[in-house]
Design a protein around this motif. Structure first.
Motif, short mmCIF file in Angstrom:
data_model
loop_
_atom_site.label_atom_id
_atom_site.label_comp_id
_atom_site.label_asym_id
_atom_site.label_seq_id
_atom_site.Cartn_x
_atom_site.Cartn_y
_atom_site.Cartn_z
N VAL A 171 7.32 4.63 3.49
CA VAL A 171 6.88 3.33 2.97
C VAL A 171 7.36 2.20 3.87
N PHE A 172 8.62 2.27 4.29
CA PHE A 172 9.22 1.18 5.05
C PHE A 172 8.82 1.21 6.53
N LEU A 173 8.45 2.38 7.04
CA LEU A 173 8.06 2.48 8.44
C LEU A 173 6.57 2.27 8.67
N MET A 174 5.76 2.33 7.61
CA MET A 174 4.31 2.30 7.79
C MET A 174 3.79 1.05 8.49
N PRO A 175 4.20 -0.18 8.08
CA PRO A 175 3.67 -1.36 8.79
C PRO A 175 3.99 -1.32 10.29
N GLY A 176 5.22 -0.98 10.65
CA GLY A 176 5.58 -0.89 12.06
C GLY A 176 4.86 0.24 12.77
N ALA A 177 4.56 1.33 12.03
CA ALA A 177 3.83 2.45 12.62
C ALA A 177 2.41 2.04 12.98
N VAL A 178 1.78 1.21 12.14
CA VAL A 178 0.44 0.70 12.45
C VAL A 178 0.49 -0.19 13.69
N ALA A 179 1.52 -1.03 13.77
CA ALA A 179 1.66 -1.88 14.95
C ALA A 179 1.87 -1.04 16.20
N GLY A 180 2.75 -0.02 16.11
CA GLY A 180 2.98 0.85 17.26
C GLY A 180 1.75 1.64 17.64
N ALA A 181 0.96 2.07 16.66
CA ALA A 181 -0.25 2.83 16.95
C ALA A 181 -1.28 1.96 17.66
N THR A 182 -1.29 0.67 17.36
CA THR A 182 -2.19 -0.24 18.08
C THR A 182 -1.80 -0.32 19.55
N LEU A 183 -0.50 -0.39 19.81
CA LEU A 183 -0.02 -0.38 21.20
C LEU A 183 -0.36 0.94 21.88
N PRO B 233 0.81 -1.22 0.00
CA PRO B 233 0.00 0.00 0.00
C PRO B 233 0.84 1.27 0.00
N GLY B 234 1.93 1.26 0.77
CA GLY B 234 2.80 2.43 0.81
C GLY B 234 3.48 2.70 -0.52
N LEU B 235 3.88 1.64 -1.22
CA LEU B 235 4.52 1.81 -2.52
C LEU B 235 3.54 2.39 -3.55
N ILE B 236 2.30 1.92 -3.51
CA ILE B 236 1.29 2.46 -4.42
C ILE B 236 1.04 3.94 -4.13
N ALA B 237 0.89 4.27 -2.84
CA ALA B 237 0.67 5.67 -2.46
C ALA B 237 1.87 6.53 -2.84
N LEU B 238 3.08 5.98 -2.67
CA LEU B 238 4.30 6.74 -3.00
C LEU B 238 4.33 7.10 -4.48
N VAL B 239 3.95 6.17 -5.35
CA VAL B 239 3.93 6.45 -6.79
C VAL B 239 2.93 7.56 -7.10
#
Length: 271
Positions: free
Chosen positions: A227-239, A31-37
């Motif tokens: 793009v590379f931080l987004m998955p971990g950011a979602v995990a951190g936001a859940t915490l 998703p991040g790569l698509i949004a980046l383009v």
């Protein structure tokens, strides 16, 4: 100050959790790569044709003596691109979350189950199309709020000294707040927390929110980092959402190796 450090700690925990679950990481990049383009195309267009747009919008400067017309329009073109870049940073998360809604919902649920003492995760009970509609609607509302702040900061940027010192710092904190709202919305929406309640909840713990969102906003200014931080950011936001709601979290689950599913038993050979 403790909340600032705690917010940053949740961001790091989310990245560590994602690093320990690498199988989901690659899919989370899509998703991040698509949004980046999409954003790269928009910003490139702004860079190529922004000067033409400014020239069209300032016909009153046609009769100015050289070099004043060129300097004036060049300044406005630079300001227009800077505003576009600010809006890109603020809205990138919302667009990426919208594109990757199904995956990020699943990722957030997995984090909840992993760190919950009873191994369960809240579910909204809504059909996917309804969740997507609510997410898009709330993202648009947040975008309007962010745009108002963007226009205000743009205007304040013309003030001598303040516009070059205080305004960029304020803009970074504002961006961090809205980034955190968008990211925590994934987990809070599953818990039935509406947008108005979410904003009130985040405002009640501003230092915690800034500790999470401001470093992330700063990192997102670097090309491709978002793009590379987004998955971990979602995990951190859940915490972070669990922290905001006062839910118990099993800290040991964040440091122990992930449990592998038990191998399926093969049927005994027929005799």
């Amino acid at each position: 100050m403790r909340d600032l450090g705690a917010g940053f700690g949740q961001l790091l925990k989310g990245q560590r959790w994602m690093a320990r679950h690498g199988r989901s990481y690659g899919f989370g990049l899509l998703p991040g790569l698509i949004a980046l383009v999409l954003y790269a195309a928009a910003l490139t267009s702004l860079a190529l044709w922004g000067e033409d747009a400014v020239t069209w919008a300032t016909p009153f400067a046609d009769g100015w003596d050289s070099p004043w017309a060129g300097l004036f329009r060049g300044f406005l073109t630079a300001v227009l691109f800077a505003l576009g870049l600010l809006l890109a940073v603020i809205t990138f998360t919302a667009v990426t979350l919208l594109i990757g809604q199904p995956f990020y919902e699943s990722l957030s649920e997995r984090v909840d189950r992993d760190v919950s003492p009873d191994g369960t995760a809240p579910v909204s009970g809504l059909p996917p199309w309804r969740e997507l509609w609510i997410s898009a609607r709330d993202s648009l509302r947040v975008l309007v709020r962010a745009a108002v702040w963007g226009v205000l900061l743009f205007a304040l940027g013309f003030l001598p000294f303040v516009g070059q010192t205080a305004v960029p710092v304020i803009g970074l904190f504002v961006t961090g707040f809205f980034l955190t709202e968008e990211l925590t919305a994934v987990a809070l929406q599953r818990r039935g927390v509406e947008l108005r309640e979410r904003l009130a909840l985040l405002r009640s713990r501003r230092m915690l929110v800034w500790g999470f969102g401001t470093p992330l906003a700063l990192a997102f200014l670097v090309p491709f980092v978002a793009v590379f931080l987004m998955p971990g950011a979602v995990a951190g936001a859940t915490l972070l959402a669990r922290d905001l709601l006062g839910e118990d979290t099993d800290e040991g689950a964040l440091t122990s190796p992930p449990q592998s599913p038990p191998p399926s038993e093969s049927p005994a050979p027929a005799r």
